[in-house]
Scaffold this motif. Structure first.
Motif, PDB file in Angstrom:
ATOM      1  N   VAL A  22      18.068  28.644 -21.379  1.00 34.32           N
ATOM      2  CA  VAL A  22      18.050  29.937 -22.087  1.00 34.32           C
ATOM      3  C   VAL A  22      16.657  30.210 -22.644  1.00 34.32           C
ATOM      4  CG1 VAL A  22      18.896  31.140 -24.136  1.00 34.32           C
ATOM      5  CG2 VAL A  22      20.492  29.952 -22.655  1.00 34.32           C
ATOM      6  N   ALA A  23      16.063  29.208 -23.283  1.00 37.75           N
ATOM      7  CA  ALA A  23      14.724  29.380 -23.850  1.00 37.75           C
ATOM      8  C   ALA A  23      13.707  29.684 -22.740  1.00 37.75           C
ATOM      9  CB  ALA A  23      14.315  28.141 -24.627  1.00 37.75           C
ATOM     10  N   PHE A  24      13.865  29.030 -21.599  1.00 41.19           N
ATOM     11  CA  PHE A  24      12.968  29.278 -20.463  1.00 41.19           C
ATOM     12  C   PHE A  24      13.103  30.722 -19.967  1.00 41.19           C
ATOM     13  CE2 PHE A  24      12.067  29.176 -15.887  1.00 41.19           C
ATOM     14  CZ  PHE A  24      10.765  28.709 -15.920  1.00 41.19           C
ATOM     15  N   LYS A  25      14.345  31.183 -19.827  1.00 41.24           N
ATOM     16  CA  LYS A  25      14.565  32.560 -19.350  1.00 41.24           C
ATOM     17  C   LYS A  25      14.065  33.588 -20.366  1.00 41.24           C
ATOM     18  CE  LYS A  25      16.828  33.675 -16.153  1.00 41.24           C
ATOM     19  NZ  LYS A  25      16.520  34.135 -14.820  1.00 41.24           N
ATOM     20  N   VAL A  26      14.244  33.327 -21.658  1.00 39.47           N
ATOM     21  CA  VAL A  26      13.722  34.244 -22.681  1.00 39.47           C
ATOM     22  C   VAL A  26      12.200  34.239 -22.645  1.00 39.47           C
ATOM     23  CG1 VAL A  26      13.563  34.638 -25.168  1.00 39.47           C
ATOM     24  CG2 VAL A  26      15.768  34.134 -24.135  1.00 39.47           C
ATOM     25  N   GLY A  27      11.601  33.091 -22.394  1.00 36.83           N
ATOM     26  CA  GLY A  27      10.145  33.033 -22.222  1.00 36.83           C
ATOM     27  C   GLY A  27       9.692  33.868 -21.042  1.00 36.83           C
ATOM     28  N   ASP A  28      10.450  33.836 -19.940  1.00 36.64           N
ATOM     29  CA  ASP A  28      10.140  34.697 -18.792  1.00 36.64           C
ATOM     30  C   ASP A  28      10.212  36.166 -19.172  1.00 36.64           C
ATOM     31  OD1 ASP A  28       9.663  32.616 -17.078  1.00 36.64           O
ATOM     32  OD2 ASP A  28      11.630  32.711 -16.091  1.00 36.64           O
ATOM     33  N   ILE A  76       9.528  37.467 -22.100  1.00 35.65           N
ATOM     34  CA  ILE A  76       8.335  37.800 -22.896  1.00 35.65           C
ATOM     35  C   ILE A  76       7.107  37.887 -22.011  1.00 35.65           C
ATOM     36  CG2 ILE A  76       6.848  36.969 -24.753  1.00 35.65           C
ATOM     37  CD1 ILE A  76       9.385  35.812 -26.041  1.00 35.65           C
ATOM     38  N   VAL A  77       6.958  36.964 -21.061  1.00 37.25           N
ATOM     39  CA  VAL A  77       5.806  36.991 -20.150  1.00 37.25           C
ATOM     40  C   VAL A  77       5.828  38.261 -19.298  1.00 37.25           C
ATOM     41  CG1 VAL A  77       4.806  35.868 -18.109  1.00 37.25           C
ATOM     42  CG2 VAL A  77       5.476  34.507 -20.094  1.00 37.25           C
ATOM     43  N   ALA A  78       6.989  38.611 -18.780  1.00 32.43           N
ATOM     44  CA  ALA A  78       7.099  39.827 -17.969  1.00 32.43           C
ATOM     45  C   ALA A  78       6.773  41.058 -18.804  1.00 32.43           C
ATOM     46  CB  ALA A  78       8.502  39.946 -17.381  1.00 32.43           C
ATOM     47  N   ASP A  79       7.136  41.041 -20.052  1.00 27.89           N
ATOM     48  CA  ASP A  79       6.854  42.166 -20.946  1.00 27.89           C
ATOM     49  C   ASP A  79       5.361  42.310 -21.183  1.00 27.89           C
ATOM     50  OD1 ASP A  79       7.730  44.281 -22.605  1.00 27.89           O
ATOM     51  OD2 ASP A  79       7.336  43.031 -24.356  1.00 27.89           O
ATOM     52  N   PHE A  80       4.645  41.204 -21.381  1.00 28.29           N
ATOM     53  CA  PHE A  80       3.206  41.269 -21.608  1.00 28.29           C
ATOM     54  C   PHE A  80       2.447  41.661 -20.350  1.00 28.29           C
ATOM     55  CE2 PHE A  80       3.934  38.505 -25.388  1.00 28.29           C
ATOM     56  CZ  PHE A  80       3.429  39.405 -26.314  1.00 28.29           C
ATOM     57  N   GLU A  81       2.953  41.266 -19.182  1.00 27.27           N
ATOM     58  CA  GLU A  81       2.299  41.625 -17.933  1.00 27.27           C
ATOM     59  C   GLU A  81       2.378  43.123 -17.673  1.00 27.27           C
ATOM     60  OE1 GLU A  81       4.128  39.201 -14.969  1.00 27.27           O
ATOM     61  OE2 GLU A  81       2.934  37.435 -15.486  1.00 27.27           O
ATOM     62  N   LEU A  82       3.465  43.754 -18.097  1.00 25.48           N
ATOM     63  CA  LEU A  82       3.621  45.189 -17.898  1.00 25.48           C
ATOM     64  C   LEU A  82       2.932  46.011 -18.978  1.00 25.48           C
ATOM     65  CD1 LEU A  82       7.357  45.286 -16.783  1.00 25.48           C
ATOM     66  CD2 LEU A  82       5.336  45.592 -15.355  1.00 25.48           C
ATOM     67  N   GLY A  83       2.543  45.387 -20.072  1.00 23.75           N
ATOM     68  CA  GLY A  83       1.872  46.099 -21.138  1.00 23.75           C
ATOM     69  C   GLY A  83       2.811  46.870 -22.055  1.00 23.75           C
ATOM     70  N   TYR A  92       5.275  46.346 -24.985  1.00 27.52           N
ATOM     71  CA  TYR A  92       5.624  45.278 -25.911  1.00 27.52           C
ATOM     72  C   TYR A  92       6.864  45.565 -26.743  1.00 27.52           C
ATOM     73  CZ  TYR A  92       0.823  44.245 -24.742  1.00 27.52           C
ATOM     74  OH  TYR A  92      -0.327  44.021 -24.069  1.00 27.52           O
ATOM     75  N   ASP A  93       7.262  46.799 -26.838  1.00 28.43           N
ATOM     76  CA  ASP A  93       8.341  47.135 -27.766  1.00 28.43           C
ATOM     77  C   ASP A  93       9.726  46.761 -27.231  1.00 28.43           C
ATOM     78  OD1 ASP A  93       8.157  48.974 -25.768  1.00 28.43           O
ATOM     79  OD2 ASP A  93       8.380  50.734 -27.050  1.00 28.43           O
ATOM     80  N   ARG A  94      10.075  47.285 -26.094  1.00 25.48           N
ATOM     81  CA  ARG A  94      11.428  47.100 -25.581  1.00 25.48           C
ATOM     82  C   ARG A  94      11.686  45.665 -25.123  1.00 25.48           C
ATOM     83  NH1 ARG A  94      13.254  51.034 -20.920  1.00 25.48           N
ATOM     84  NH2 ARG A  94      11.695  49.828 -19.828  1.00 25.48           N
ATOM     85  N   GLY A  95      10.729  45.036 -24.476  1.00 19.71           N
ATOM     86  CA  GLY A  95      10.908  43.680 -23.968  1.00 19.71           C
ATOM     87  C   GLY A  95      11.032  42.653 -25.070  1.00 19.71           C
ATOM     88  N   LEU A  96      10.196  42.770 -26.120  1.00 23.83           N
ATOM     89  CA  LEU A  96      10.293  41.825 -27.229  1.00 23.83           C
ATOM     90  C   LEU A  96      11.614  41.967 -27.972  1.00 23.83           C
ATOM     91  CD1 LEU A  96       6.694  41.730 -28.718  1.00 23.83           C
ATOM     92  CD2 LEU A  96       7.907  39.934 -27.507  1.00 23.83           C
ATOM     93  N   PHE A 127      21.779  32.459 -17.006  1.00 22.74           N
ATOM     94  CA  PHE A 127      21.238  32.774 -15.692  1.00 22.74           C
ATOM     95  C   PHE A 127      21.384  34.245 -15.311  1.00 22.74           C
ATOM     96  CE2 PHE A 127      21.928  28.150 -15.259  1.00 22.74           C
ATOM     97  CZ  PHE A 127      20.588  27.818 -15.171  1.00 22.74           C
ATOM     98  N   SER A 128      22.041  35.034 -16.147  1.00 21.42           N
ATOM     99  CA  SER A 128      22.101  36.464 -15.870  1.00 21.42           C
ATOM    100  C   SER A 128      21.159  37.257 -16.773  1.00 21.42           C
ATOM    101  CB  SER A 128      23.530  36.984 -15.980  1.00 21.42           C
ATOM    102  OG  SER A 128      24.128  36.588 -17.175  1.00 21.42           O
ATOM    103  N   ILE A 129      20.252  36.571 -17.451  1.00 24.50           N
ATOM    104  CA  ILE A 129      19.232  37.256 -18.242  1.00 24.50           C
ATOM    105  C   ILE A 129      18.200  37.819 -17.275  1.00 24.50           C
ATOM    106  CG2 ILE A 129      17.370  36.959 -19.913  1.00 24.50           C
ATOM    107  CD1 ILE A 129      18.999  34.725 -21.194  1.00 24.50           C
ATOM    108  N   VAL A 130      17.954  39.102 -17.367  1.00 29.01           N
ATOM    109  CA  VAL A 130      16.953  39.760 -16.526  1.00 29.01           C
ATOM    110  C   VAL A 130      15.986  40.522 -17.433  1.00 29.01           C
ATOM    111  CG1 VAL A 130      18.458  39.971 -14.524  1.00 29.01           C
ATOM    112  CG2 VAL A 130      18.427  41.778 -16.214  1.00 29.01           C
ATOM    113  N   THR A 131      14.845  40.888 -16.886  1.00 25.63           N
ATOM    114  CA  THR A 131      13.894  41.675 -17.666  1.00 25.63           C
ATOM    115  C   THR A 131      14.455  43.075 -17.889  1.00 25.63           C
ATOM    116  OG1 THR A 131      12.736  42.439 -15.711  1.00 25.63           O
ATOM    117  CG2 THR A 131      11.929  40.407 -16.719  1.00 25.63           C
TER     118      THR A 131
END
Length: 140
Positions: free
Chosen positions: A59-65, A67-74, A76-80, A127-131
């Protein structure tokens, strides 16, 4: 086994608990792990508890993904917000389970079945956590 009326030694109580454990029922109410007036014992983790903790590592790994996907797209509000809310819900489930297992002992089939179901449900949720973008694009 002769008991003095009103007094039960610790050895006699442990022996009685072993006899009860052999007669496993489908459901038995959770028993308090330790009394306040007794000496503290070191708790040992079971394989089931360690596997459940491993699910929360996923779960922590998927939540980290997230956050990373959110920063890559620029964005920050909705993803965080999405990552934080997902993590808080699953962290609360982990904390409730940990506190329950540290306070109570369960050794019946019903609670073992509940452990298997809760582990499976948590794994499915992890495993169903998506961006957020995948969520809104695919319409899940």
């Amino acid at each position: 086994m002769a008991l003095i009326k009103g007094k039960v030694s610790k050895i006699q109580r442990l022996f009685a608990e072993k006899i009860k454990a052999k007669k496993r029922k489908f459901y038995r109410p959770p028993a308090v792990r330790q009394r306040w007036d007794e000496e503290q014992e070191e708790l040992e983790n079971t394989w089931g508890e360690l596997f459940f903790d491993l699910i929360f590592v996923a779960v922590a790994f998927k939540v980290g993904d997230l956050i990373v996907a959110d920063f890559e797209l620029g964005k920050y509000d909705r993803g965080l917000l999405f990552a934080y809310s997902t993590f808080v819900i699953l962290y609360d489930a982990w904390q409730d389970r940990t506190l329950f297992l540290s306070r109570f002992v369960t050794d019946d089939s019903f609670h073992k079945l509940l452990d298997i179901i809760s582990g499976f449900v948590t794994a499915v949720m992890a495993f169903s956590i998506v961006t957020p973008e995948e969520f809104f694009i695919h319409g899940r």
